[in-house]
Design an enzyme around this catalytic site. Structure first.
Site, PDB file in Angstrom:
ATOM      1  N   HIS A  29       0.862  -1.184   0.000  1.00 10.88           N
ATOM      2  CA  HIS A  29       0.000   0.000   0.000  1.00 10.88           C
ATOM      3  C   HIS A  29       0.898   1.235   0.000  1.00 10.88           C
ATOM      4  CE1 HIS A  29      -3.949  -1.857   1.759  1.00 10.88           C
ATOM      5  NE2 HIS A  29      -3.579  -2.434   0.629  1.00 10.88           N
ATOM      6  N   GLU A  36       1.379   3.712   2.116  1.00  2.50           N
ATOM      7  CA  GLU A  36       2.111   3.961   3.355  1.00  2.50           C
ATOM      8  C   GLU A  36       3.221   2.929   3.550  1.00  2.50           C
ATOM      9  OE1 GLU A  36      -2.252   5.122   4.039  1.00  2.50           O
ATOM     10  OE2 GLU A  36      -1.160   3.544   3.000  1.00  2.50           O
TER      11      GLU A  36
END
Length: 152
Positions: free
Chosen positions: A50, A52
């Site tokens: 993802h 992050e």
């Protein structure tokens, strides 16, 4: 607009241009970006990259305290996995582009002392709504849902 949120949006656009999901993130320490990332699950065939997580990966190992003193900027409210990484590495503040298209674990983060600021940025909202409308199956895969009738 904040330069760091703009950098996260640029990461999201880069991911979209690569055929991926338009979510971007940057980690900022002492006014300097130490990690940039975007959702690369599609591009890398990854289960965990993802936006992050990619930013953490690109920031790499940091000396003690650096993550505690850093701010994470992300274009979308962080999911359970990304929120876990935020807590694990001691990030104390996150700035979220929007949480209208997806509400992540903001309550958990706040309950653990993380300052959570949500901008409801029009560019972030538009980018995610357009993507979700065009690629609902890919979006549902990204958030771990079989179909839109069964949200997390």
């Amino acid at each position: 607009m904040d330069l760091f949120m703009q950098a996260a949006i640029e990461q999201a656009r880069l991911g979209l241009a690569q055929g991926g999901i338009p979510i971007g993130s940057v980690i900022v320490h002492d006014g300097r970006i130490i990690g940039r990332g975007h959702n690369r699950r599609v591009q890398k065939g990854s289960a965990i990259l993802h936006g992050e997580m990619d930013a953490f990966e690109n920031a790499g190992r940091q000396p003690a305290g650096i993550y505690h003193e850093s701010v994470l900027y992300t274009t979308l409210s962080p999911c359970a996995m990304c929120s876990g990484a935020i807590l694990l590495y001691g990030i104390r503040q996150i700035v979220i582009g929007e949480n209208q298209t997806f509400m992540g674990e903001e309550a958990l983060l706040r309950s653990r002392g993380v300052q959570v600021d949500v901008l409801q940025d029009a560019d972030c909202i538009h980018m995610m709504r357009t993507f979700i409308e065009a690629s609902p199956e890919l979006w549902n895969e990204d958030i771990g849902v079989e179909d839109s009738d069964h949200p997390l």
